[in-house]
Design a protein around this motif. Structure first.
Motif, PDB file in Angstrom:
ATOM      1  N   LEU A 125       0.826  -1.207   0.000  1.00 15.92           N
ATOM      2  CA  LEU A 125       0.000   0.000   0.000  1.00 15.92           C
ATOM      3  C   LEU A 125       0.862   1.259   0.000  1.00 15.92           C
ATOM      4  O   LEU A 125       0.520   2.256  -0.642  1.00 15.92           O
ATOM      5  CB  LEU A 125      -0.937  -0.007   1.209  1.00 15.92           C
ATOM      6  CG  LEU A 125      -2.082  -1.022   1.173  1.00 15.92           C
ATOM      7  CD1 LEU A 125      -2.839  -1.007   2.501  1.00 15.92           C
ATOM      8  CD2 LEU A 125      -3.031  -0.731   0.025  1.00 15.92           C
ATOM      9  N   VAL A 126       1.981   1.230   0.703  1.00 17.91           N
ATOM     10  CA  VAL A 126       2.872   2.392   0.717  1.00 17.91           C
ATOM     11  C   VAL A 126       3.472   2.633  -0.666  1.00 17.91           C
ATOM     12  O   VAL A 126       3.690   3.784  -1.072  1.00 17.91           O
ATOM     13  CB  VAL A 126       3.979   2.207   1.772  1.00 17.91           C
ATOM     14  CG1 VAL A 126       4.985   3.359   1.715  1.00 17.91           C
ATOM     15  CG2 VAL A 126       3.373   2.126   3.170  1.00 17.91           C
ATOM     16  N   LEU A 127       3.716   1.570  -1.419  1.00 18.49           N
ATOM     17  CA  LEU A 127       4.283   1.716  -2.760  1.00 18.49           C
ATOM     18  C   LEU A 127       3.325   2.411  -3.724  1.00 18.49           C
ATOM     19  O   LEU A 127       3.748   2.892  -4.781  1.00 18.49           O
ATOM     20  CB  LEU A 127       4.671   0.352  -3.319  1.00 18.49           C
ATOM     21  CG  LEU A 127       5.900  -0.310  -2.709  1.00 18.49           C
ATOM     22  CD1 LEU A 127       6.133  -1.676  -3.328  1.00 18.49           C
ATOM     23  CD2 LEU A 127       7.134   0.565  -2.877  1.00 18.49           C
ATOM     24  N   LEU A 128       2.054   2.466  -3.371  1.00 19.39           N
ATOM     25  CA  LEU A 128       1.106   3.180  -4.226  1.00 19.39           C
ATOM     26  C   LEU A 128       1.404   4.677  -4.257  1.00 19.39           C
ATOM     27  O   LEU A 128       1.067   5.360  -5.230  1.00 19.39           O
ATOM     28  CB  LEU A 128      -0.327   2.950  -3.735  1.00 19.39           C
ATOM     29  CG  LEU A 128      -0.857   1.508  -3.786  1.00 19.39           C
ATOM     30  CD1 LEU A 128      -2.275   1.458  -3.235  1.00 19.39           C
ATOM     31  CD2 LEU A 128      -0.812   0.958  -5.204  1.00 19.39           C
ATOM     32  N   LEU A 129       2.026   5.200  -3.196  1.00 23.52           N
ATOM     33  CA  LEU A 129       2.296   6.647  -3.124  1.00 23.52           C
ATOM     34  C   LEU A 129       3.208   7.117  -4.256  1.00 23.52           C
ATOM     35  O   LEU A 129       2.840   8.024  -5.007  1.00 23.52           O
ATOM     36  CB  LEU A 129       2.900   7.007  -1.761  1.00 23.52           C
ATOM     37  CG  LEU A 129       2.081   6.679  -0.517  1.00 23.52           C
ATOM     38  CD1 LEU A 129       2.825   7.138   0.734  1.00 23.52           C
ATOM     39  CD2 LEU A 129       0.717   7.322  -0.580  1.00 23.52           C
ATOM     40  N   PRO A 130       4.416   6.563  -4.404  1.00 22.41           N
ATOM     41  CA  PRO A 130       5.280   7.086  -5.470  1.00 22.41           C
ATOM     42  C   PRO A 130       4.734   6.840  -6.866  1.00 22.41           C
ATOM     43  O   PRO A 130       4.911   7.677  -7.755  1.00 22.41           O
ATOM     44  CB  PRO A 130       6.602   6.332  -5.242  1.00 22.41           C
ATOM     45  CG  PRO A 130       6.220   5.095  -4.528  1.00 22.41           C
ATOM     46  CD  PRO A 130       5.068   5.482  -3.646  1.00 22.41           C
ATOM     47  N   VAL A 131       4.066   5.708  -7.066  1.00 21.30           N
ATOM     48  CA  VAL A 131       3.518   5.421  -8.400  1.00 21.30           C
ATOM     49  C   VAL A 131       2.436   6.435  -8.753  1.00 21.30           C
ATOM     50  O   VAL A 131       2.408   6.972  -9.875  1.00 21.30           O
ATOM     51  CB  VAL A 131       2.969   3.983  -8.443  1.00 21.30           C
ATOM     52  CG1 VAL A 131       2.270   3.724  -9.783  1.00 21.30           C
ATOM     53  CG2 VAL A 131       4.087   2.972  -8.233  1.00 21.30           C
ATOM     54  N   ALA A 132       1.544   6.735  -7.813  1.00 22.03           N
ATOM     55  CA  ALA A 132       0.468   7.693  -8.078  1.00 22.03           C
ATOM     56  C   ALA A 132       1.017   9.091  -8.327  1.00 22.03           C
ATOM     57  O   ALA A 132       0.598   9.781  -9.272  1.00 22.03           O
ATOM     58  CB  ALA A 132      -0.518   7.712  -6.904  1.00 22.03           C
ATOM     59  N   VAL A 133       1.957   9.532  -7.506  1.00 23.39           N
ATOM     60  CA  VAL A 133       2.524  10.883  -7.667  1.00 23.39           C
ATOM     61  C   VAL A 133       3.255  10.989  -9.002  1.00 23.39           C
ATOM     62  O   VAL A 133       3.114  11.985  -9.735  1.00 23.39           O
ATOM     63  CB  VAL A 133       3.460  11.207  -6.492  1.00 23.39           C
ATOM     64  CG1 VAL A 133       4.220  12.503  -6.757  1.00 23.39           C
ATOM     65  CG2 VAL A 133       2.673  11.330  -5.200  1.00 23.39           C
ATOM     66  N   TYR A 134       4.043   9.979  -9.334  1.00 20.04           N
ATOM     67  CA  TYR A 134       4.796  10.015 -10.589  1.00 20.04           C
ATOM     68  C   TYR A 134       3.861  10.109 -11.796  1.00 20.04           C
ATOM     69  O   TYR A 134       4.080  10.925 -12.708  1.00 20.04           O
ATOM     70  CB  TYR A 134       5.663   8.767 -10.686  1.00 20.04           C
ATOM     71  CG  TYR A 134       6.507   8.693 -11.935  1.00 20.04           C
ATOM     72  CD1 TYR A 134       7.721   9.360 -12.009  1.00 20.04           C
ATOM     73  CD2 TYR A 134       6.088   7.957 -13.043  1.00 20.04           C
ATOM     74  CE1 TYR A 134       8.493   9.299 -13.151  1.00 20.04           C
ATOM     75  CE2 TYR A 134       6.854   7.888 -14.191  1.00 20.04           C
ATOM     76  CZ  TYR A 134       8.055   8.556 -14.235  1.00 20.04           C
ATOM     77  OH  TYR A 134       8.818   8.496 -15.381  1.00 20.04           O
TER      78      TYR A 134
END
Length: 498
Positions: A125-134
């Motif tokens: 779930l934490v890995l969703l942060l950089p993917v979404a922002v990018y």
């Protein structure tokens, strides 16, 4: 120049506002390291990904390598969560010792590559942060990116001022804003001073890049000017840009110094040297100061770096983990060998590592490996190593596309500054874990989106100078001859009868 037009549909606007919300919210509550803060960021990331999948147009510029690596980043933890029928944990490398403990604890979960599936799911779930922002950054227009960058600058300036006010204060100071006791060190709203310094270092690179882009710009754009015209120009916002970026850079650098983070100060010194060297021939967009400006830029950068040496020795606090890091690394490397090639499971480091922890560090809880590259190998095994090599290769290849000959526009400077921000973080990750801090992860992905943004901004053209030649002056002073009418004209000095 890119022909892509800004997207004005509701999903794009909502995605843009979601990005701004993530950038604003990420550092406010202990850099996202508390459960409520990280849950809020994850919900925003899920909402952003839903919007991106609902209207995927604008993401067609993603290269095949980018798509593969982003999908692989999200796929690795999910693969570690898949049940393996007909196979016991006794058959998986390194998991035999944990099988008995799980049985004693009454765990009847299915066999997976991850020792602790719950922790791996939380890590995913934490890995969703950089993917979404990018992906959000890649879908924005340049104008929207500039607005988001202004928000980052404002956030960085506010954090720097707060950190300077915190320096030397006690835990009861109102400037601590409810944060943990910092021992009188500057750290803003971050949980740790090292991650705080890393955020400031990243922003410092972009602000210095824009300072070099706008320094002396009026000399190139306006050409020869009178003293009055120069004073009028300096009274405008355009004329103050170089001063604003320079002042912001000084403020950020001071906050990094007073954070007393040795690695943070060291990375700032490296960044200043890189900016002073790389931009020495591109001051103002086209090296308007010539060889003199190039030499002064390099010498000034070296002088600042040398001057920060004694400051680093004087202000940098001794990190209690600095001498123990190598002992920690030995334990991590031992764990990598035991769990090779599948790893212990993403997000499981804190629970699994105590079995490899040295006795002299038994009183310390190791929540991270203090080296992100080793931790990825520990938790993801060979798949994590392939991801590291893939992303680093993509980053190096992008430099050859960003760094071009000829004059640069402001956005090119922003991209190069963002690339330097990524470089400092990647270097800092060898002794720390900023990419495991949600706030730093969000800003890292934001600068990565800028660096990989496929926009070719044309360099600003110099204004035409109004020069008056001698021949032009002669032509302008000659009387203009009027055409003679073909009709017969009467002479007023002659009699009409004659």
């Amino acid at each position: 120049m890119s022909t892509r037009q800004p997207l004005t549909d509701w999903s794009s606007r909502l995605g843009y506002y979601t990005l701004l919300a993530m950038l604003l919210f990420a550092p406010l509550f202990r850099s996202g390291k508390v459960p409520l803060a990280v849950m809020t960021l994850e919900l925003l990331a899920i909402a952003a990904l839903v919007l991106l999948l609902w209207r995927p147009r604008g993401l067609s510029s993603l290269a095949l390598a980018e798509r593969v690596l982003l999908l692989a980043l999200l796929a690795v933890p999910l693969l570690q969560l898949l049940p393996i029928p007909g196979l016991s944990r006794l058959s998986l490398p390194g998991q035999a010792d944990y099988y008995t403990a799980l049985q004693l604890a009454g765990s009847d979960s299915w066999t997976t590559l991850s020792i602790l599936p719950r922790e791996t799911a939380l890590g995913w779930l934490v890995l969703l942060l950089p993917v979404a922002v990018y992906l959000l950054v890649r879908k924005l227009s340049v104008a929207q990116i500039r607005t988001a960058l202004v928000l980052v600058f404002v956030m960085a300036a506010a954090q720097a001022v707060l950190g300077l006010l915190q320096y030397g204060t006690g835990p009861d100071s109102p400037f601590m804003a409810g944060m943990d006791e910092s021992g009188g060190l500057a750290k803003g709203t971050w949980r740790g001073r090292n991650s705080y310094a890393n955020f400031l270092d990243m922003t410092l690179m972009v602000s210095l890049a824009l300072f070099m882009a706008t320094l002396g710009r009026q000399r190139r754009d306006a050409g020869a000017q009178t003293l009055r015209q120069k004073l009028v120009y300096l009274s405008t916002l355009q004329g103050h840009k170089a001063f604003i970026y320079g002042a912001l850079s000084v403020l950020l650098l001071l906050a990094v110094v007073f954070s007393r983070s040795r690695a943070g100060i060291g990375m700032a010194v490296v960044g200043i040297l890189l900016v002073g060297t790389l931009f020495s021939r591109r001051i103002g967009g086209s090296n308007i100061y010539g060889l003199t400006g190039t030499v002064v830029s390099v010498v000034l950068a070296c002088g600042i770096a040398i001057g920060l040496g004694p400051v680093w020795e004087r202000f940098a606090a001794r990190d209690p983990m600095s001498d123990g890091r190598w002992t920690t690394f030995e334990g991590v490397i031992s764990g990598i060998g035991q769990f090779f090639p599948f790893g212990a499971g993403s997000g499981t480091f804190e629970q699994v590592f105590p079995a490899f922890q040295a006795l002299e560090q038994a009183s310390v809880t190791m929540n991270q490996a203090h080296n992100s590259y080793l931790e990825w190998l520990f938790t993801a095994g060979v798949m994590g190593g392939l991801l590291i090599v893939g992303f680093l290769g993509l980053y190096v290849r992008r430099w050859f596309q960003v760094w071009k000959r000829g004059d640069w526009g402001d956005f090119r400077y922003i991209q190069v500054g963002a690339g330097l921000a990524l470089l400092l973080t990647l270097g800092h990750e060898m002794v720390d874990f900023h990419l495991f801090v949600p706030a730093n992860l969000v800003f890292f992905a934001f600068f990565a989106g800028i660096f990989f943004y496929p926009y070719e901004e044309p360099a600003p053209t110099a204004a035409r100078r109004r020069t008056v030649t001698a021949d032009a002056g002669v032509e302008r002073n000659r009387p203009v001859l009027q055409p003679v009418s073909p009709e017969p004209q009467s002479n007023p000095f002659m009699d009409e009868d004659s």
